[in-house]
Enzyme design. Sequence first.
Site, short mmCIF file in Angstrom:
data_model
loop_
_atom_site.label_atom_id
_atom_site.label_comp_id
_atom_site.label_asym_id
_atom_site.label_seq_id
_atom_site.Cartn_x
_atom_site.Cartn_y
_atom_site.Cartn_z
N TYR A 145 8.13 11.47 -1.72
CA TYR A 145 7.85 10.03 -1.74
C TYR A 145 9.03 9.25 -1.15
O TYR A 145 8.88 8.43 -0.25
CB TYR A 145 7.60 9.59 -3.20
CG TYR A 145 7.62 8.09 -3.41
CD1 TYR A 145 6.48 7.33 -3.19
CD2 TYR A 145 8.78 7.45 -3.83
CE1 TYR A 145 6.50 5.95 -3.39
CE2 TYR A 145 8.80 6.09 -4.03
CZ TYR A 145 7.67 5.33 -3.80
OH TYR A 145 7.70 3.98 -4.00
N LYS A 188 9.56 7.02 2.24
CA LYS A 188 9.94 5.61 2.13
C LYS A 188 11.21 5.30 2.92
O LYS A 188 11.41 4.17 3.37
CB LYS A 188 10.12 5.24 0.65
CG LYS A 188 8.81 5.04 -0.11
CD LYS A 188 8.19 3.68 0.22
CE LYS A 188 7.02 3.36 -0.67
NZ LYS A 188 6.48 2.00 -0.46
N THR A 231 12.20 0.90 -1.85
CA THR A 231 12.32 1.36 -3.24
C THR A 231 13.70 1.87 -3.63
O THR A 231 14.41 2.45 -2.79
CB THR A 231 11.29 2.50 -3.49
OG1 THR A 231 11.61 3.15 -4.73
CG2 THR A 231 11.32 3.55 -2.39
N ALA A 244 0.85 -1.19 0.00
CA ALA A 244 0.00 0.00 0.00
C ALA A 244 0.89 1.24 0.00
O ALA A 244 1.82 1.34 0.79
CB ALA A 244 -0.88 0.00 1.25
N GLU A 255 14.12 4.39 -5.20
CA GLU A 255 14.10 5.85 -5.10
C GLU A 255 14.92 6.35 -3.91
O GLU A 255 15.30 7.51 -3.86
CB GLU A 255 12.66 6.36 -5.00
CG GLU A 255 11.88 6.28 -6.31
CD GLU A 255 12.48 7.14 -7.42
OE1 GLU A 255 12.56 8.35 -7.24
OE2 GLU A 255 12.89 6.57 -8.44
N1 GDD Z 1 5.04 9.16 -14.81
C1 GDD Z 1 5.68 9.76 -15.84
N2 GDD Z 1 4.95 10.37 -16.82
N3 GDD Z 1 7.02 9.73 -15.87
C2 GDD Z 1 7.65 10.31 -16.93
C3 GDD Z 1 6.94 10.93 -17.98
C4 GDD Z 1 5.52 10.97 -17.91
O1 GDD Z 1 4.85 11.51 -18.79
N4 GDD Z 1 7.86 11.38 -18.89
C5 GDD Z 1 9.07 11.05 -18.42
N5 GDD Z 1 8.96 10.42 -17.24
C6 GDD Z 1 10.08 9.93 -16.41
C7 GDD Z 1 9.99 10.34 -14.94
O2 GDD Z 1 10.42 11.69 -14.77
C8 GDD Z 1 10.94 9.32 -14.34
O3 GDD Z 1 12.27 9.78 -14.50
C9 GDD Z 1 10.73 8.07 -15.20
O4 GDD Z 1 10.05 8.52 -16.39
C10 GDD Z 1 9.92 6.96 -14.55
O5 GDD Z 1 8.77 7.53 -13.97
P1 GDD Z 1 7.58 6.61 -13.39
O6 GDD Z 1 7.15 5.62 -14.39
O7 GDD Z 1 6.54 7.55 -12.86
O8 GDD Z 1 8.27 5.76 -12.22
P2 GDD Z 1 9.29 6.19 -11.05
O9 GDD Z 1 10.66 5.71 -11.42
O10 GDD Z 1 9.15 7.61 -10.69
O11 GDD Z 1 8.76 5.35 -9.80
C11 GDD Z 1 8.28 3.99 -9.90
O12 GDD Z 1 9.32 3.06 -9.55
C12 GDD Z 1 9.83 3.20 -8.22
C13 GDD Z 1 10.92 2.13 -8.01
O13 GDD Z 1 10.39 0.83 -8.01
C14 GDD Z 1 7.10 3.88 -8.93
O14 GDD Z 1 6.49 2.61 -9.09
C15 GDD Z 1 7.56 4.05 -7.50
O15 GDD Z 1 6.45 3.82 -6.62
C16 GDD Z 1 8.69 3.03 -7.20
O16 GDD Z 1 9.19 3.22 -5.89
#
Ligand code: GDD
Length: 328
Positions: free
Chosen positions: A141, A145, A103, A59, A105
Amino acid sequence: MHGLVRRTSSLNRDRIDGLRDAAKARSLPFELHYGNLIDPLGLQAVIGRVKPSEIYNLASESHVGISFEEPEHSTSVNAVGVLRLLEIMRLTRPECRFYQASTSELFGGLALRPREASPGAARSPECVCTETSPFEPISPYAIAKQYAHAMTAFYRRGYGLHASNGILFNHESPRRGFNFVTRKITATLARIARGADEVLFLGNLDSRRDWGYAPDYVRAMWMITTADVADDYVIATGETRSVREFVERAAAVAGFEIAWEGAGPAEAGYDRATGRRLVAVEPRFFRPLDHSSICGSAAKAKAVLGWEPTVGFGRLVEIMMESDLGRA
Ligand code: GDD
């Protein structure tokens, strides 16, 4: 199997409907309970009723970008919510095992440190993170975490609970939410391939992530939780790809070849065959702070648990793209 679901004004359970069928096919119980990590009395009541032997805390307010806009809510759910669960476990169900969705992150800031590129290399080397790499969270975030990660380790060391952190790098599948970049890309390109008059608007195309296949990572969660000794593990593929590469691969599965033109916010991706604009950059999808090149080493998970990923980047993109083409 018991699941905790938040009350929402309209039901959005299509991503877990398959679990009910799978449980039924195996004659296993499957029950959903209303609950919320910001409501400790409700959590206590559910845990008292269910008497779980394992709790998987997935969650979360899991969108990093949105946490910049709702930092307090992110903290209440992602940080204090975990403390609530751990404290209820300690007081009422100390024999229960606990998995915390930690994570990659947590390492974000390491990617912002200057690193020297080797002579002739196109870009700086990736920062390879392990369980002992320093944490440098760079979003509300990730800061929340980090608290949850430390609390989980504290309840293990301080109170002897079987509580583990899975430090998971990005894990994707056709069930990914539409506002995460991978699914946004595959769902939008699938609609375009099926005739929709749309453009895929994205933020930083050069952001890089270590992307793995969610079912592999869920197997890791289970291996971590059922191991004799509770511990913390990095789960990752060990290689990064850019958002741009993800777009190109996904577009190829949908039958497009992307030609990039322009730079910065004016950059766009065109279908080489028709000249149609398929992808454009939209500044509002950039984050105040983001990282672009960290990957993980899952060497410890491999050595101790025998875990390894089975699906690589190319196949992952195909699985997601084919699924969305089917839906579209
Ligand atoms: N969401 C999103 N939307 N991200 C974008 C976009 C867009 O239009 N364009 C570029 N990005 C870039 C983000 O700036 C980031 O650098 C990368 O794509 C990935 O973004 P996300 O898919 O939103 O994932 P995240 O890396 O921020 O986080 C995910 O993975 C983490 C590690 O497992 C999430 O699932 C987190 O909850 C998790 O902790």
